[in-house]
Design an enzyme around this catalytic site. Structure first.
Site, PDB file in Angstrom:
ATOM      1  N   CYS A  26      14.462  10.152   6.277  1.00 28.74           N
ATOM      2  CA  CYS A  26      14.574   9.727   7.685  1.00 28.74           C
ATOM      3  C   CYS A  26      16.001   9.853   8.182  1.00 28.74           C
ATOM      4  O   CYS A  26      16.237   9.961   9.380  1.00 28.74           O
ATOM      5  CB  CYS A  26      14.159   8.269   7.843  1.00 28.74           C
ATOM      6  SG  CYS A  26      12.566   7.937   7.180  1.00 28.74           S
ATOM      7  N   LYS A  37       0.868  -1.188   0.000  1.00 32.85           N
ATOM      8  CA  LYS A  37       0.000   0.000   0.000  1.00 32.85           C
ATOM      9  C   LYS A  37       0.903   1.236   0.000  1.00 32.85           C
ATOM     10  O   LYS A  37       1.566   1.530   0.992  1.00 32.85           O
ATOM     11  CB  LYS A  37      -0.903   0.036   1.233  1.00 32.85           C
ATOM     12  CG  LYS A  37      -1.918   1.180   1.132  1.00 32.85           C
ATOM     13  CD  LYS A  37      -2.230   1.843   2.432  1.00 32.85           C
ATOM     14  CE  LYS A  37      -1.399   3.033   2.759  1.00 32.85           C
ATOM     15  NZ  LYS A  37      -1.610   4.245   1.961  1.00 32.85           N
ATOM     16  N   GLU A  74      11.780  15.607  14.889  1.00 30.32           N
ATOM     17  CA  GLU A  74      12.178  15.433  13.486  1.00 30.32           C
ATOM     18  C   GLU A  74      11.591  16.587  12.667  1.00 30.32           C
ATOM     19  O   GLU A  74      10.412  16.908  12.811  1.00 30.32           O
ATOM     20  CB  GLU A  74      11.606  14.089  13.006  1.00 30.32           C
ATOM     21  CG  GLU A  74      12.245  13.577  11.760  1.00 30.32           C
ATOM     22  CD  GLU A  74      11.707  12.192  11.372  1.00 30.32           C
ATOM     23  OE1 GLU A  74      10.611  11.815  11.815  1.00 30.32           O
ATOM     24  OE2 GLU A  74      12.398  11.504  10.613  1.00 30.32           O
ATOM     25  N   GLU A 115      10.837   0.670   9.893  1.00 31.49           N
ATOM     26  CA  GLU A 115      11.868   1.685   9.628  1.00 31.49           C
ATOM     27  C   GLU A 115      11.196   3.019   9.923  1.00 31.49           C
ATOM     28  O   GLU A 115      10.363   3.489   9.147  1.00 31.49           O
ATOM     29  CB  GLU A 115      12.333   1.556   8.168  1.00 31.49           C
ATOM     30  CG  GLU A 115      13.701   2.150   7.938  1.00 31.49           C
ATOM     31  CD  GLU A 115      13.610   3.546   7.384  1.00 31.49           C
ATOM     32  OE1 GLU A 115      13.646   4.494   8.200  1.00 31.49           O
ATOM     33  OE2 GLU A 115      13.499   3.685   6.158  1.00 31.49           O
TER      34      GLU A 115
HETATM   35  C1  SIN Z   1      14.518   7.113   4.156  1.00 30.19           C
HETATM   36  O1  SIN Z   1      14.778   8.257   4.431  1.00 30.19           O
HETATM   37  O2  SIN Z   1      13.517   6.569   4.589  1.00 30.19           O
HETATM   38  C2  SIN Z   1      15.407   6.311   3.246  1.00 30.19           C
HETATM   39  C3  SIN Z   1      16.630   6.998   2.869  1.00 30.19           C
HETATM   40  C4  SIN Z   1      17.687   6.098   2.268  1.00 30.19           C
HETATM   41  O3  SIN Z   1      17.435   4.912   1.988  1.00 30.19           O
HETATM   42  O4  SIN Z   1      18.789   6.571   2.098  1.00 30.19           O
END
Ligand code: SIN
Length: 465
Positions: A266, A157, A366, A232
């Site tokens: 992230c 999804k 964040e 993640e």
């Molecule tokens: C992410 O920010 O979720 C992935 C970034 C990456 O794989 O470098």
């Protein structure tokens, strides 16, 4: 709730597509189909699965520009970054096409004469994935490729902001010969699809990339069916610049980690922690380079930084900048915005803040935007304390040419991914994932296929006396 949603270009406000949300009944039917398909897919041999993955990767490469253009339109990132992401996405498929052939078991020396003890690996079953809008291609293949290589069936999804890239990748998987019920894509609100996925006993594994609060809710919801989960989640990456660092290199790499995808990754730098003796030189150089970055539509060749994804993101970023400035931060670059009159497109100019303190929200939450807050340290242990002072533990970076300082930082930073003089550590062949509230498990590398496998042990008694 409407059973359709529109996909909009965040750089222009243009509507790109109207997509139908799948009903709960349709999603449950897709899960049933995926579960049934697992019974035959798990029996395909590893070399056949590998060949199909290779074909999928080749087709994606053949259609690279088209996919990258769609990605830039729905996500906003510069076209060069989208092209890079398509390459990054296929690198996961290529890596796991090879790993499919290396799912080795083992023979364990027995404790009783005549016995044989065998350990073997088996696919876990139907895998459900929920993927984010910031990397619509790579986050899908980072999950789909190991799942399919292991012999699992897969249903994804995508985020409602960026489903078009994922839909196209799924079509190409089918064109490559992967059966339509082995890899499927469904659309809908995360809350609703997430509930169908977590409630279903047919889903044996849930894999998610997204925010920590949503990840926690999915972990709780997966408990009733004791699902395996890979998460993640969020990050709040520190960048430590030691007093002996090569300042030009630190500036160059900080720009890469901070402003890629308009700071919406992230793993991007969130807190720049610089030794007090070099902070003026570092900040001035960083601000100079930052001011040279061109903000605009990702389809324009000169653009370095595209729009942020939506109004919610924009408001959070502006709030963090204003909070910092009100509490005494100095603006060396940016803190300027461009919003169209219909309030559909939101651009934030890359921003450098200095004199940032622990009292400011940006040091704890964040940002997911192009803002680099700079603070200082005098002793290395103080830098480590600031860096670890967060519930997150995804990525951290440091700059030093001193081997002892580098090893000390590596040993003491509580992070899953660490870049030493390197602002771009991600790759298909390394384990990607975080400690603490940044997640559970790893994706990529030899570790990234393990979560899609069950371990079976067979003890054979002495057949012949
Ligand atoms: C992410 O920010 O979720 C992935 C970034 C990456 O794989 O470098």
């Amino acid at each position: 709730m409407s059973n359709t949603f529109t996909v909009n270009n965040p750089a222009t406000g243009e509507t790109l597509a109207t997509i139908t949300r799948n009903s709960e009944e349709e999603i449950n039917k897709a899960l049933q189909t995926g579960h049934e398909a697992f019974q035959s897919w798990k029996k395909t041999n590893a070399h056949e699965r590998s060949r199909l993955l290779e074909k999928w990767s080749q087709l994606i490469q053949k259609n690279k520009l088209e996919i990258a253009t769609v990605m830039t339109k729905e996500n906003g990132k510069p076209l060069a970054e989208s092209i890079g992401e398509v390459d990054y996405a296929t690198s996961y498929i290529d890596w796991y096409a090879e790993e499919a052939k290396r799912l080795y078991g083992r023979t364990v020396p027995a404790h009783v004469d005549g016995k044989r003890l065998l350990v073997s690996k088996h696919p876990i079953g139907l895998v459900a994935a929920i993927t984010p809008w910031n990397f619509p291609a790579a986050m899908m293949t980072r999950k789909a490729a190991p799942a399919l290589a292991a012999g699992c069936t897969f249903i994804v999804k995508p985020a409602e902001e960026t489903p078009l890239t994922t839909i196209r990748l799924t079509e190409l998987a089918h064109e490559a010969g992967i059966p339509t019920d082995v890899i499927q894509c469904v659309n809908g609100k995360g809350r609703i699809v997430g509930k169908v996925f977590t409630d279903s006993p047919l889903v044996k594994k849930l894999t998610f990339t997204g925010s920590t609060p949503v990840g926690k809710a999915l972990i709780k919801a997966s408990a009733d069916t004791v699902k395996s989960v890979t998460m993640e989640l969020g990050g709040h990456a520190p960048v430590i610049v030691a007093k002996d660092a090569d300042i030009d290199k630190a500036v160059e790499q900080t720009i890469i980690t901070k402003f890629r995808n308009a700071g919406q990754t992230c793993v991007c730098a969130n807190r720049i922690i610089v030794h007090e003796s070099i902070v003026d030189e570092f900040s001035t150089k960083l601000a100079e380079k930052t001011k040279q970055l061109v903000v605009g539509n990702g389809l324009d060749e000169n653009t370095d930084v595209g729009p942020v994804i939506n109004e919610g993101s924009y408001e959070k970023i502006v709030h963090q900048i204003e909070d910092a400035v009100t509490k005494g931060a100095q603006v060396l670059a940016g803190a300027e915005y461009d919003v169209d009159e219909n309030k559909k497109c939101f651009f934030v100019y890359p921003t450098i803040l200095t004199d940032v303190t622990d009292k400011m929200e940006i040091m704890h939450e964040e940002t997911f935007g192009p803002v680099a807050p700079i603070t200082t340290f005098s002793e290395l242990d103080e830098a480590i304390k600031i860096a670890n002072n967060t519930p997150y533990g995804l990525a951290a970076y440091f700059f030093t040419n001193d081997y002892r300082i580098g090893n000390y930082l590596f040993d003491n930073l509580d992070y899953g991914i660490i870049g030493w003089n390197d602002g771009a550590p991600s790759a298909a062949h390394i384990p990607f994932g975080g400690m603490k509230e940044s997640g559970l498990g790893r994706e990529g590398g030899t570790e990234g296929i393990e979560p899609y496998l069950e371990t079976k042990y067979l003890s054979i008694g002495n057949l012949i006396d």
